[in-house]
Design an enzyme around this catalytic site. Structure first.
Site, short mmCIF file in Angstrom:
data_model
loop_
_atom_site.label_atom_id
_atom_site.label_comp_id
_atom_site.label_asym_id
_atom_site.label_seq_id
_atom_site.Cartn_x
_atom_site.Cartn_y
_atom_site.Cartn_z
N HIS A 92 1.11 -1.12 0.12
CA HIS A 92 -0.36 -0.06 0.47
C HIS A 92 0.85 1.16 0.07
CE1 HIS A 92 -4.13 0.79 0.03
NE2 HIS A 92 -4.24 2.12 1.28
N ASP A 155 -7.26 4.14 8.77
CA ASP A 155 -8.85 3.58 8.51
C ASP A 155 -8.74 2.44 7.43
OD1 ASP A 155 -9.78 6.19 9.54
OD2 ASP A 155 -8.37 7.42 7.97
N GLU A 266 -12.88 12.25 13.43
CA GLU A 266 -12.22 12.88 12.00
C GLU A 266 -12.35 13.76 11.09
OE1 GLU A 266 -10.32 9.45 9.59
OE2 GLU A 266 -9.77 8.31 11.05
#
Length: 540
Positions: A92, A155, A266
């Protein structure tokens, strides 16, 4: 045993000679004693960013920590090679950080997916011993069966434990529990010398601190002991919309100042219809928000706070009442607060739904020129202005996250009680770089410019390079003028890395000399060149 080791070392010598040769001998799987090396694969030379594609000469799929140790021990003891090694988790990364041009990529997901749990009682802590190649989603699924879960998350959960701990691991829980690296009790690490070391805050603490947020420069995390807490059954998930940035940030700071009530905070910028729709995919409530986005030359920008309160389904708690008490103190747009109850698993796995939606329309495997920044509280308004000067709200594709974190730790944690860990949410002994806190503000912000650039949608190579140039300009300007620092950093030059670490560079470089003296590990970061001075391997 000695004969087997000699055979293994001879096989590795052949490997090094083949890697150093201008001709690539590894065209099919090769069995070097216990090490099974494969030819390069498409996944080993790419990542989520899809910006850089550096092919390794070979791929190692380890079956144990010893496999990694054998490889690194031989490479660190050899003066014949400049071969580098990169550990790859879920791939990622954005800028090729887990790639190794003409080197060896270690596929960490090949390690056995072992998870062992200890459920404490009578005031004792609970934890999970987990392989570095295990994904957080798997740890969540298994721990929930015991009514437990890690405290701090990212997340997106389809990332490996070792991967996020090598950076920091942040999300909306970070203000309360610190990043994931502050919720680790013990690590097993294979250093650049090939040594397998079990380390913790009280044993080989310097290695423990070095690899946490260490960008893969000092060792490869092969196991981690993760702190667990009781898992809630449900989550009350709330969103509120704003048309004023200062009010938006003021309410965010209000929320993070109440960790006894709020469990997650958030927020994001709503630039256009696309950003409003994409951010609502996972939120299972009927949101009746139809703002006027203005015109291309005179856009109207909106903001959304999301927070969550855990519901343990206990008789003496009323989650609805908690949300009402909190929301009464907030200054959101009239009638623009929405809430929904979801399972704890669905809440934590919310980004997966967005991923599947993007995959269904072919917009997941595209370029992702992302930029993540830590911004001091005093500079967040100026950073917002800088950001708006460098993007076109009407055509922006993606999401811009913005939310506050706390530097210190106001709650009493198990670390404090056991006196084995500093009380800060962000331990300054680790390798993570934060903005200098000259003003001693407790609050800092993380801003994530999570942009997508689709070649089939008109973003050609020139377009991608222009986006990268703009993001570089934002990062450089914010660094010089506001004291901001990149998170998941990418710097194209050594001087950029020196500036990034600032006064902490000397310690970072000293740790590199101690734990990976030949610069074998983490070549994709571009921090240290590979050395061939064999004497360095022995500290001389």
């Amino acid at each position: 045993m000695e004969v087997a080791m000699v055979c293994t070392r001879f096989s590795l010598l052949i490997l090094i000679l083949s890697l150093c040769s201008p001709y690539k001998f590894i065209q099919s799987p090769m069995d070097f004693g216990p090490l099974n090396l494969l030819p390069t694969t498409t996944t080993a030379s790419s990542d989520f960013g899809r910006i850089l594609f550096h092919s390794p000469a070979a791929v190692l799929k380890p079956q144990s920590s010893r496999d990694i140790s054998l490889l690194l021990s031989f490479l660190s003891g050899s003066s014949l090679s400049k071969v580098t090694v990169a550990a790859r988790g879920a791939g990622h990364s954005i800028h090729g950080q887990a790639q190794a041009l003409d080197g060896i990529v270690v596929e960490m997901c090949s390690l056995p997916a072992d998870i062992e749990f200890y459920k404490g009682g009578g005031g004792e802590i609970s934890y999970a011993d987990v392989s570095g190649g295990v994904m957080w989603i798997d740890l969540l699924e298994q721990s929930l069966k015991l009514g437990l879960a890690p405290r701090s998350w990212t997340d997106y959960l389809y990332l490996t434990v070792g991967g996020t701990l090598s950076n920091a691991g942040i999300s909306g829980q970070t203000f309360k529990h610190g990043p994931q690296i502050s919720n680790v009790l013990q690590l097993e690490v294979v250093t650049g010398r090939g040594q397998i070391v079990t380390c913790s805050p009280s044993k080989d603490a310097d290695l423990f601190n070095a690899v946490l947020g260490g960008l893969g420069q000092f060792g490869i995390i092969t196991r981690a002991r993760i702190l667990l807490q009781e898992a809630p059954q449900k989550v009350k998930w709330v969103r509120a919309f704003y048309d004023d940035f200062s009010t938006f940030t003021k309410d965010q700071e209000l929320l993070v100042s109440t960790p006894d009530l709020v469990d997650y905070v958030e927020g994001f910028i709503v630039l256009n219809e696309q950003s409003l729709h994409s951010s609502s995919i996972a939120f299972p409530a009927n949101v009746d928000f139809n703002p006027d986005f203005g015109t291309k030359t005179d856009p109207n920008i909106y903001y959304c706070i999301e927070f969550a309160v855990h519901d343990y389904q206990q008789k003496n708690t009323n989650v609805e009442q908690v949300v009402e008490v909190i929301s009464r103190q907030m200054s959101y747009m009239v009638s623009q607060l929405y809430s929904v109850e979801v399972s704890y698993f669905d809440f934590l796995n919310r980004v997966r739904m967005e991923e599947m939606s993007l995959r269904s329309i072919g917009l997941w495997e595209v370029h992702h020129p992302w930029l993540n920044m830590f911004v001091p509280k005093a500079g967040i308004n100026d950073f917002k202005d800088l950001l708006m000067d460098n993007i076109s709200p009407d055509s922006f594709e993606g999401l811009i996250l913005i939310y506050p974190l706390l530097r210190d730790k106001s709650e009493v944690s198990w670390f404090n009680r056991c006196s084995v860990h500093p009380s800060d949410r962000w331990d300054t002994n680790t390798s993570v770089v934060l903005p200098d806190s000259g003003s001693m503000d407790r609050v800092m912000y993380v801003v994530g410019i999570l942009r997508s650039a689709n070649p089939e949608g008109g973003c050609s190579h020139h377009c991608l390079q222009e986006l990268l140039r703009r993001h570089r300009g934002i990062a450089d300007t914010a660094g010089v003028q506001l004291g901001a620092k990149q998170y998941l950093a990418h710097h194209p030059t050594p001087s950029g890395w020196h500036q990034h670490f600032g006064r902490r560079w000397e310690r970072f470089a000293e740790r590199k000399t101690r734990f990976d003296p030949l610069g074998i590990l983490g070549p994709g970061q571009g921090i240290f060149p590979r050395r061939d001075d064999n004497a360095a391997a022995y500290g001389s």
